[in-house]
Design an enzyme around this catalytic site. Structure first.
Site, PDB file in Angstrom:
ATOM      1  N   LYS A 232      30.903  47.065  30.615  1.00 41.66           N
ATOM      2  CA  LYS A 232      30.717  45.923  29.718  1.00 41.66           C
ATOM      3  C   LYS A 232      29.424  45.236  30.154  1.00 41.66           C
ATOM      4  O   LYS A 232      29.402  44.521  31.161  1.00 41.66           O
ATOM      5  CB  LYS A 232      31.873  44.927  29.811  1.00 41.66           C
ATOM      6  CG  LYS A 232      33.273  45.572  29.625  1.00 41.66           C
ATOM      7  CD  LYS A 232      33.892  45.927  30.924  1.00 41.66           C
ATOM      8  CE  LYS A 232      35.371  46.220  30.852  1.00 41.66           C
ATOM      9  NZ  LYS A 232      35.842  47.086  29.822  1.00 41.66           N
TER      10      LYS A 232
ATOM     11  N   LYS B 265      38.839  41.123  37.011  1.00 36.87           N
ATOM     12  CA  LYS B 265      38.804  41.919  38.240  1.00 36.87           C
ATOM     13  C   LYS B 265      37.927  41.166  39.232  1.00 36.87           C
ATOM     14  O   LYS B 265      36.700  41.133  39.098  1.00 36.87           O
ATOM     15  CB  LYS B 265      38.222  43.314  38.001  1.00 36.87           C
ATOM     16  CG  LYS B 265      39.053  44.195  37.064  1.00 36.87           C
ATOM     17  CD  LYS B 265      38.478  44.197  35.677  1.00 36.87           C
ATOM     18  CE  LYS B 265      39.290  45.118  34.765  1.00 36.87           C
ATOM     19  NZ  LYS B 265      39.024  44.867  33.349  1.00 36.87           N
TER      20      LYS B 265
ATOM     21  N   ASP C 143      36.555  35.962  52.533  1.00 36.18           N
ATOM     22  CA  ASP C 143      36.067  34.913  53.441  1.00 36.18           C
ATOM     23  C   ASP C 143      35.178  33.882  52.751  1.00 36.18           C
ATOM     24  O   ASP C 143      34.465  33.135  53.428  1.00 36.18           O
ATOM     25  CB  ASP C 143      35.296  35.527  54.618  1.00 36.18           C
ATOM     26  CG  ASP C 143      36.175  36.406  55.495  1.00 36.18           C
ATOM     27  OD1 ASP C 143      37.404  36.217  55.466  1.00 36.18           O
ATOM     28  OD2 ASP C 143      35.639  37.281  56.201  1.00 36.18           O
TER      29      ASP C 143
END
Length: 493
Positions: free
Chosen positions: A413, A235, A240
């Site tokens: 996690k 993920k 930019d």
């Protein structure tokens, strides 16, 4: 006539069994001899068990879940993207080997051996000019993500295991489409299995505006994905080249606490600074690995000079996946646990590691380190849950404190030691994350962040039940059976 039919049917059945047996022998040969360097002994035995107990079904399961990944195919389109970073890694390795750590940061100096080990990976270069914010609630996280998308000036890159096009997913997609209308570059890479309810056609409007979207290891046949076992669980967001996100939250209403599991407790980081280069590099390598479009080449706009001094949080980004025998995140976790002097705080929704990882935790606890492990109180995958529960309980006799989170579902996690170092990311503490899936974690050498996350952990304890030897010993017979079954096949879960 009936007798002949019966004989013919029996003959056909015998032939099918013989073919199945031969196929299983061939697969057993492949697993034992040709893939011996890509599997643990426990994984090999588990697959052999499945093949010989379930001959034909085992073959089908192997096609979907047992095949390994070729590093050569994944890395063939990297082009010149790695050139500058290979040089940086080499320079940092040489400096660390000479005892020159290039920083006054006490934690980097103290844990220089961990830093040195993580430098063995292409994403693992050490950066120091970083500011880090953390999120443990999905609503807070995505409110900030939407603000950052709105403020983007040049490009936005997203890589997600699950990109559900429900309420949250549609809000994010709409925000991205607005940036496309402003002329920005926007790319989305989602996992084909993790986002199983998403179709490429759902992005037609997004693509008509100039957006690019790809599915990782996309299935070539409806309902048949022979890469189901190796998923992109990462993920990542990069905006930019200045701002990045990494952590456990996927995109979907479930992660806002609106699903059947209730409140969703996770951990995610927002990073500003030089460590964003490593997240950008990882996104580019993953994008290029799919090879369905013109590839990224090195461009300074993707790795820009950062907007001034931002902070002093040293960070290394660690990535791992099935194409490498070096399990960077697992070894990073293990090294942290073995380095701990005072405390270890662990959170994982799935806890099915190998014996070496479990032994590292036991050794730490028996050495006087205060070790805590938090797991869910409810299953989202039943067999995985019972294997997790069984493995966690094995640690009780070593003095590890085990908690089951009761306030919804814990998906965080995290590995945190001595209020000094913390690792947050996508990698669960299980065989799947350590060896089969593509994962990414941040290792942050920042006492302030570590203490903040330890305080959050202690708050989680108030919403948890502590598992004791007595309560575990008195579990029902049905639970014992589920644990035994789950543990038997846990190496391939």
């Amino acid at each position: 006539m009936r007798f002949t039919f019966s004989n013919d049917l029996g003959t056909l059945f015998t032939i099918i069994l013989a073919i199945g047996f031969i196929i299983n022998l061939v697969l057993a040969f492949i697993i034992i001899f040709l893939e011996r360097n890509r599997r643990t002994a426990s994984s090999t035995w588990a697959w052999l068990f499945v093949l010989f107990v379930l001959p034909l079904i085992g073959f089908i399961l192997y096609l979907f879940f047992g095949r390994t990944v070729s590093a050569r195919k994944l890395n063939k389109n990297n082009g010149n993207v790695l050139t500058d970073f290979d040089g940086l890694l080499k320079q940092q390795i040489e400096s660390f080997d000479k005892g020159n750590y290039g920083t006054d940061n006490k934690q980097v100096q103290k844990h220089h051996d961990l830093v040195r080990m993580l430098l063995m990976d292409q994403d693992g270069f050490l950066t120091e000019n970083n500011k880090v914010d953390h999120f443990i609630d999905g609503n807070d996280l995505y409110d900030q993500v939407l603000k950052d998308i709105k403020n983007a000036k040049e490009y936005i890159h997203l890589e997600y295991y699950t990109f559900a096009l429900d309420g949250l997913g549609k809000r994010i997609l709409h925000a991205l489409e607005e940036k496309l209308k402003q002329g920005l570059e926007v790319k989305i890479l989602y996992d084909d299995v993790g986002s199983k309810n998403v179709k490429m056609a759902n992005f037609d409007h997004f693509k008509s505006l100039g957006g690019e979207v790809e599915a990782f290891f996309a299935s070539k046949l409806p309902l048949l994905n022979f890469r189901m076992n190796n998923r992109n669980h990462r993920k990542i967001i990069v905006i930019d080249g200045q701002l990045g996100y990494v952590g456990g939250f996927n995109i979907g209403d479930e992660y806002l606490g609106l699903g059947k599991l209730g409140y969703w407790r996770d951990t995610h980081l927002r990073i500003q600074g030089d460590a964003v280069d490593a997240l950008q590099l990882r996104f580019i390598l993953d994008w290029n690995s799919q090879a369905h479009r013109p590839q990224f080449e090195y461009d300074v706009k993707y790795f820009p000079k950062k907007n001034g001094p931002l902070g002093n949080s040293p960070i290394q980004i660690a990535a791992s996946g099935p194409a490498s025998d070096w399990h960077q995140i697992e070894y990073g976790y293990t090294k942290m646990i073995m380095s701990a002097k005072k405390s270890v705080y662990l959170q994982s929704p799935y806890f099915i590691p190998d014996n070496s990882y479990i032994n590292a935790i036991k050794i730490a606890a028996k050495s006087g380190v205060d070790v805590h492990l938090m797991i869910p109180c409810k299953p989202d995958h039943p067999l995985v849950y019972w294997a997790t529960f069984s493995n966690a309980s094995d640690l009780l006799s070593s003095g590890v404190k085990i908690y089951t989170y009761e306030n919804g579902f814990i998906h965080s996690k995290m590995c945190l030691i001595d209020d000094e170092i913390v690792s947050v990311g996508t990698a669960n503490m299980d065989f799947r994350s350590f060896e089969l899936n593509f994962e990414v974690n941040a290792f942050v050498y920042d006492e302030n962040l570590a203490k903040d996350l330890r305080v959050a952990y202690e708050h989680d304890i108030t919403k948890s039940k502590q598992l004791t030897k007595e309560s575990y010993a008195n579990r029902p017979l049905s639970v014992k059976f589920k644990e035994s079954l789950a543990k038997l096949v846990s190496p391939i879960l």
